[in-house]
Design a protein around this motif. Structure first.
Motif, mmCIF file in Angstrom:
data_model
loop_
_atom_site.group_PDB
_atom_site.id
_atom_site.type_symbol
_atom_site.label_atom_id
_atom_site.label_comp_id
_atom_site.label_asym_id
_atom_site.label_seq_id
_atom_site.Cartn_x
_atom_site.Cartn_y
_atom_site.Cartn_z
ATOM 1 N N ASP A 195 9.157 -4.046 -7.295
ATOM 2 C CA ASP A 195 8.685 -4.783 -8.470
ATOM 3 C C ASP A 195 9.693 -4.813 -9.608
ATOM 4 O O ASP A 195 9.346 -5.058 -10.756
ATOM 5 C CB ASP A 195 7.347 -4.200 -8.941
ATOM 6 C CG ASP A 195 6.243 -4.493 -7.940
ATOM 7 O OD1 ASP A 195 6.188 -5.650 -7.465
ATOM 8 O OD2 ASP A 195 5.485 -3.577 -7.590
ATOM 9 N N ALA A 217 17.924 -9.025 -10.123
ATOM 10 C CA ALA A 217 19.126 -8.878 -10.960
ATOM 11 C C ALA A 217 19.475 -7.412 -11.194
ATOM 12 O O ALA A 217 20.648 -7.078 -11.368
ATOM 13 C CB ALA A 217 18.915 -9.575 -12.296
ATOM 14 N N SER A 218 18.466 -6.547 -11.175
ATOM 15 C CA SER A 218 18.733 -5.143 -11.475
ATOM 16 C C SER A 218 19.123 -4.345 -10.230
ATOM 17 O O SER A 218 19.427 -3.158 -10.327
ATOM 18 C CB SER A 218 17.503 -4.508 -12.133
ATOM 19 O OG SER A 218 16.441 -4.473 -11.203
ATOM 20 N N GLU A 258 8.080 -10.601 -5.037
ATOM 21 C CA GLU A 258 7.804 -12.004 -5.351
ATOM 22 C C GLU A 258 8.673 -12.925 -4.500
ATOM 23 O O GLU A 258 8.207 -13.944 -3.992
ATOM 24 C CB GLU A 258 8.075 -12.274 -6.837
ATOM 25 C CG GLU A 258 7.104 -11.586 -7.776
ATOM 26 C CD GLU A 258 7.532 -11.679 -9.233
ATOM 27 O OE1 GLU A 258 6.674 -11.488 -10.107
ATOM 28 O OE2 GLU A 258 8.718 -11.918 -9.501
ATOM 29 N N PHE A 259 9.942 -12.536 -4.340
ATOM 30 C CA PHE A 259 10.869 -13.386 -3.591
ATOM 31 C C PHE A 259 10.430 -13.518 -2.133
ATOM 32 O O PHE A 259 10.394 -14.620 -1.573
ATOM 33 C CB PHE A 259 12.284 -12.802 -3.686
ATOM 34 C CG PHE A 259 13.279 -13.518 -2.817
ATOM 35 C CD1 PHE A 259 13.511 -14.883 -2.974
ATOM 36 C CD2 PHE A 259 14.005 -12.843 -1.840
ATOM 37 C CE1 PHE A 259 14.431 -15.550 -2.175
ATOM 38 C CE2 PHE A 259 14.921 -13.496 -1.053
ATOM 39 C CZ PHE A 259 15.136 -14.857 -1.204
ATOM 40 N N THR A 275 11.246 -10.553 -8.427
ATOM 41 C CA THR A 275 11.314 -9.220 -7.835
ATOM 42 C C THR A 275 11.383 -9.399 -6.317
ATOM 43 O O THR A 275 11.012 -10.469 -5.809
ATOM 44 C CB THR A 275 10.062 -8.405 -8.190
ATOM 45 O OG1 THR A 275 8.932 -9.037 -7.573
ATOM 46 C CG2 THR A 275 9.840 -8.335 -9.702
ATOM 47 N N PRO A 316 24.926 -13.954 -0.392
ATOM 48 C CA PRO A 316 23.750 -14.792 -0.685
ATOM 49 C C PRO A 316 23.439 -14.839 -2.179
ATOM 50 O O PRO A 316 23.475 -13.815 -2.853
ATOM 51 C CB PRO A 316 22.611 -14.093 0.067
ATOM 52 C CG PRO A 316 23.084 -12.706 0.296
ATOM 53 C CD PRO A 316 24.568 -12.766 0.377
ATOM 54 N N THR A 317 23.176 -16.041 -2.686
ATOM 55 C CA THR A 317 22.681 -16.148 -4.060
ATOM 56 C C THR A 317 21.164 -16.072 -3.979
ATOM 57 O O THR A 317 20.547 -16.707 -3.129
ATOM 58 C CB THR A 317 23.088 -17.478 -4.703
ATOM 59 O OG1 THR A 317 22.607 -18.535 -3.894
ATOM 60 C CG2 THR A 317 24.581 -17.584 -4.854
ATOM 61 N N LEU A 318 20.599 -15.273 -4.822
ATOM 62 C CA LEU A 318 19.144 -15.074 -4.806
ATOM 63 C C LEU A 318 18.580 -15.406 -6.181
ATOM 64 O O LEU A 318 19.293 -15.307 -7.176
ATOM 65 C CB LEU A 318 18.823 -13.613 -4.464
ATOM 66 C CG LEU A 318 19.327 -13.109 -3.119
ATOM 67 C CD1 LEU A 318 19.152 -11.606 -3.015
ATOM 68 C CD2 LEU A 318 18.585 -13.788 -1.975
ATOM 69 N N PRO A 319 17.307 -15.787 -6.232
ATOM 70 C CA PRO A 319 16.697 -15.995 -7.555
ATOM 71 C C PRO A 319 16.519 -14.643 -8.246
ATOM 72 O O PRO A 319 15.558 -13.929 -7.992
ATOM 73 C CB PRO A 319 15.354 -16.654 -7.231
ATOM 74 C CG PRO A 319 15.095 -16.363 -5.804
ATOM 75 C CD PRO A 319 16.381 -16.057 -5.133
ATOM 76 N N GLU A 320 17.476 -14.311 -9.087
ATOM 77 C CA GLU A 320 17.547 -12.953 -9.630
ATOM 78 C C GLU A 320 16.423 -12.641 -10.602
ATOM 79 O O GLU A 320 16.207 -11.501 -10.964
ATOM 80 C CB GLU A 320 18.892 -12.759 -10.303
ATOM 81 C CG GLU A 320 20.047 -13.148 -9.396
ATOM 82 C CD GLU A 320 21.143 -12.134 -9.379
ATOM 83 O OE1 GLU A 320 21.320 -11.475 -10.396
ATOM 84 O OE2 GLU A 320 21.800 -11.995 -8.338
ATOM 85 N N TYR A 321 15.742 -13.686 -11.028
ATOM 86 C CA TYR A 321 14.649 -13.493 -11.975
ATOM 87 C C TYR A 321 13.369 -13.048 -11.267
ATOM 88 O O TYR A 321 12.389 -12.718 -11.922
ATOM 89 C CB TYR A 321 14.396 -14.795 -12.753
ATOM 90 C CG TYR A 321 14.349 -16.011 -11.860
ATOM 91 C CD1 TYR A 321 13.174 -16.406 -11.257
ATOM 92 C CD2 TYR A 321 15.499 -16.720 -11.575
ATOM 93 C CE1 TYR A 321 13.145 -17.489 -10.404
ATOM 94 C CE2 TYR A 321 15.480 -17.808 -10.725
ATOM 95 C CZ TYR A 321 14.306 -18.192 -10.146
ATOM 96 O OH TYR A 321 14.277 -19.258 -9.290
ATOM 97 N N THR A 346 13.274 -6.690 -11.016
ATOM 98 C CA THR A 346 13.934 -7.979 -10.760
ATOM 99 C C THR A 346 15.164 -7.776 -9.860
ATOM 100 O O THR A 346 15.819 -6.730 -9.932
ATOM 101 C CB THR A 346 14.401 -8.663 -12.062
ATOM 102 O OG1 THR A 346 15.146 -7.737 -12.810
ATOM 103 C CG2 THR A 346 13.234 -9.182 -12.865
#
Lengths: 513, 269
Positions: B137, B141-142, B103-104, B100, B93-98, B139
């Motif tokens: 909390d 991406a981390s 938030e997602f 948390t 899955p591609t996720l909005p990495e920006y 991102t």
């Protein structure tokens, strides 16, 4: 030289090969070069005319501003990568016993050749236009172009030197120094806009001034000033020496993939990887701006989502710096108080929109599965995208207007400001509408890529000109008061925004991933 | 059109599914169905058409031909409203990495039309269950690959769907996490949800799925519970799903056949 040549050829083949092997072959590449020729001529002629009307110190300043801008772009590049490398080079070449200098020479040559390939003809045409504007014979463009190539080589070497230093001395504040040099090199540009500004290019012993003084001598048909010749040699020679001393430092561990795809190609994987890298690094800082999904309506939610994305993924910082660099170095200030000064700034604003649109297409489009597998239509998502684009671009416009207010005593009339104010909204609308229809594929030569940039820019200009026409029309029917003209402009902007949102919603209804 | 009571009981029904990419067939008349409370496995070699099938089912792709019913409703006629009942986790899955995880999931809850207080409760609950609370909390991406997969899984089940479609859900997740996810799937099935899982992990499919559909070259090779598959593959009573799979997918493949001609403007069967 054998391995260096092999690396150089690989980079060239990787980057330009797809375009030449693509459906349109070299024609598509040629089309791209030709598209830039008119603006190259216009820029060169305008610069030449401005230099002609200026005295020597101002002439040096006018020529030095774009050169300083070029150096700033190079410094900006060195902050990110400074070396062009595709992921495949890391996997297969940088794991081989290639000496760092071999790789760096190949990279330096590749950067220079590809820059000359992409913009050399336009730069040459600009040089010819400058000599024509100055009343010099056309062949005077040859040394002028030669100076530009030498300066460009100096910029690329500087970027590599900074990268090597950063990797070799990880605890030294190389980035900080780079940022300081970047700011300092741009600072004298403010002197073009405001004569009272204390720091001016002329007299500063910096490379941009030295090369600009030599360029001015060519344009005036005068002898080259010895001091500036020496200064240019010291700068270029000093950087070349530093490069030679440092270039055998092992830096592979400090590099990361930057060249994600060939010309006209889109390498989603590498771009995603770069974006992840950036997002992860900036995450700690940027999460201070919170995204609150529990608040607001659907369009507001999506607008905030996109704004948070643009903020956190670093695009905002990047385009803000780019806007500052280009606006300051475009010689806008030197364009005097003329109305035409708003045109290059508008062009920059619409190009920034193109960058934002490309970013979305490269790494955010894939995330749309989240929206498309729900029972909600994607209209709100795209409305939010359009509003966020417009908002970011209007921030840049606001900065530009603030810059004007701070540096000029004469206020530009509203019809001139209408262009840079309406163009962001129009280009946001066109960009979003395109993104609902265009899928950027990793094809050999994608006209979608060009389409996004040029149609967005064209659409932005058309919207801006329409706004300008509305204000001019209002004046022609007797609306002279600035407040009334501003009201007409605001009404036009609201109508344009509403129309854009309506069209985008309709297009989004049939969006396919 | 009269639909029989037996068919009414089906939550998912795919018939004669055809799909090609640039003239190359990906699905060639594929069919299967699933009932409430059932976990159905979709297995097959690479390029067999599993992901295409699942994407068609969740509305990300449109078939060239075929019939898709979800809870008795024709999905091609009404491609929107059924999605409220479906949760989907894509392969890689591609996720909005920006964003948390907090938030997602809040964002997913909003576009899933969940009440705002419910979003907060479910987010907290799922992040705790999936051991993601300490990362709530930071991102995305981390996060590690496995953690990202858990976030995607949480997004798929946030709205408590009655149909769950999962494409290789266990890739990159550590053994403890896999165990957690499998338990969760079993619990959802016990509660009446229909779970459709595509996987290459045959031992997992064997233990988790009540029925398995084996596909190859976009066609059904065999469908049924393990006993039925063993019988079809002649592997004997002790044959594992791996034995069955290898036997059935290594058999000679029938030549490609012409798809049915689309009828009418809408290219549907």
């Amino acid at each position: 030289m054998g391995r260096t040549l092999t690396l150089f050829v690989y980079k060239l083949q990787f980057f330009f090969g797809p375009a030449f092997r693509g459906r349109f072959g070299p024609l598509a590449y040629l089309a791209l070069i030709l598209i830039f020729l008119p603006s190259g001529f216009g820029f060169g002629f305008g610069l030449g005319m401005t230099v002609k009307a200026a005295d020597t110190p101002n002439g040096v300043g006018i020529l030095a501003a774009p050169l300083a801008g070029l150096l700033s772009v190079g410094l900006l590049y060195s902050l990110g990568a400074g070396v062009t490398a595709h992921a495949s080079e890391f996997d297969f070449f940088l794991t081989a016993d290639i000496r760092p200098r071999q790789y760096l020479v190949a990279d330096l040559l590749f950067q220079l050749i590809s820059l000359l390939g992409a913009g050399g003809l336009a730069a040459g045409v600009a040089a010819v236009a400058m000599t024509v504007a100055m009343g010099q014979p056309v062949y005077a463009a040859v040394p002028l172009f030669g100076l530009l190539v030498v300066y460009e080589f100096f910029v690329l070497m500087t970027a590599q030197v900074l990268v090597i230093l950063r990797v070799r001395y990880p605890k030294a504040p190389v980035r900080l120094v780079t940022i300081a040099i970047l700011i300092l090199s741009l600072l004298p540009s403010a002197g073009l806009a405001n004569p009272a500004f204390p720091i001016r290019f002329a007299g500063l012993p910096i490379p941009a001034t030295a090369f600009a003084a030599l360029g001015l001598a060519v344009l005036q048909g005068a002898a080259w000033p010895v001091v500036d010749v020496l200064l240019a040699i010291v700068w270029a020679g000093g950087i070349a020496l530093a490069w030679y001393v440092l270039s055998d430092t092992y830096i592979v561990h400090g590099l990361r993939p930057t060249m994600s795809a060939g010309f006209g190609q889109v390498d989603m994987g590498s771009r995603m990887e770069m974006q992840r890298h950036l997002t992860a690094r900036l995450g700690g800082v940027t999460t201070r701006v919170r995204f609150r999904p529990e608040r607001g309506g659907d369009t507001s939610l999506m607008t905030r989502l996109h704004l948070v994305r643009i903020w956190r993924d670093g695009s905002f910082v990047y385009i803000a710096i780019l806007a500052i660099v280009v606006i300051l170095s475009s010689g806008f200030g030197a364009g005097g108080a003329s109305a035409t000064g708003a045109v290059p700034v508008t062009q920059i604003l619409t190009l920034l929109m193109g960058i934002l649109a490309m970013n979305w297409a490269f790494y955010e489009r894939e995330n749309l599965w989240i929206v498309l597998t729900t029972a909600k239509p994607p209209g709100a998502y795209f409305r939010g995208l359009m509003l966020s684009f417009a908002a970011v671009s209007l921030v840049a416009t606001g900065g530009f207007i603030a810059f004007l207010s701070a540096t000029r005593s004469v206020r530009l009339p509203i019809e001139n400001l209408a262009l840079p104010i309406a163009a962001p909204i129009a280009s946001a609308f066109v960009a979003t509408a395109l993104l609902t229809r265009i899928k950027v594929k990793p094809s050999a030569f994608s006209f979608a890529v060009l389409g996004i940039f040029f149609v967005v820019s064209l659409g932005g200009f058309m919207g801006g000109l329409a706004a300008q026409a509305a204000v001019v029309a209002a004046r022609s029917v007797g609306v002279f008061a600035a407040e009334a003209q501003a009201t007409v402009l605001v009404g036009f902007l609201l109508a344009l925004t509403s129309f854009g949102l309506w069209i985008v919603t309709r297009l989004a209804a049939s969006f396919r991933l | 059109m009269v639909v029989s009571a037996d068919r009414m009981a089906l939550t998912i029904e795919l018939q004669q599914l055809w799909k090609s990419y640039d003239g190359k067939p990906a699905l060639q008349g594929l069919f299967f169905d699933a009932r409430p409370g059932e976990i159905v496995g979709l297995i097959g070699p690479n390029g067999a058409g599993k992901t295409t099938t699942l994407k068609i089912l969740v509305g990300l792709l449109r078939p060239d031909y075929g019939l898709i019913r979800v809870k008795g409703n024709d999905v091609l006629a009404d491609p929107i409203s059924y999605k409220a009942d479906v949760g989907y986790m894509p392969e890689a899955p591609t996720l909005p990495e920006y964003l948390t995880p907090n938030e997602f999931l809040g964002y997913v809850g909003r576009i899933r039309n969940l009440p705002r207080d419910r979003i907060a409760d479910r987010t907290r609950e799922l992040l705790a269950i999936l051991d993601l609370a300490p990362k709530a909390d930071e991102t995305i991406a981390s996060l590690s690959k496995g953690m990202k997969a858990k976030v995607a899984f949480a997004a798929a089940i946030l709205h408590e769907p009655s149909i769950l479609v999962l494409d290789e859900p266990l890739i990159g997740i550590d053994p403890a996490g896999q165990h957690l996810l499998k338990e969760r799937l079993a619990a959802m099935a016990r509660a009446g949800a229909t779970v459709l899982v595509s996987t290459h992990q045959l031992d997992t499919a064997e233990r988790l799925c009540g029925r398995v559909a084996i596909v190859n070259h976009g066609r059904n090779v065999a469908t049924g519970d393990l006993a039925a598959l063993r019988a079809q593959a002649h592997t004997g009573a002790e044959g594992s799903l791996e034995d069955v799979f290898l036997r059935l997918t290594q058999e000679a493949v029938a030549p490609a056949i012409e798809p049915p001609r689309p009828r009418g403007w809408f290219r549907r069967g």
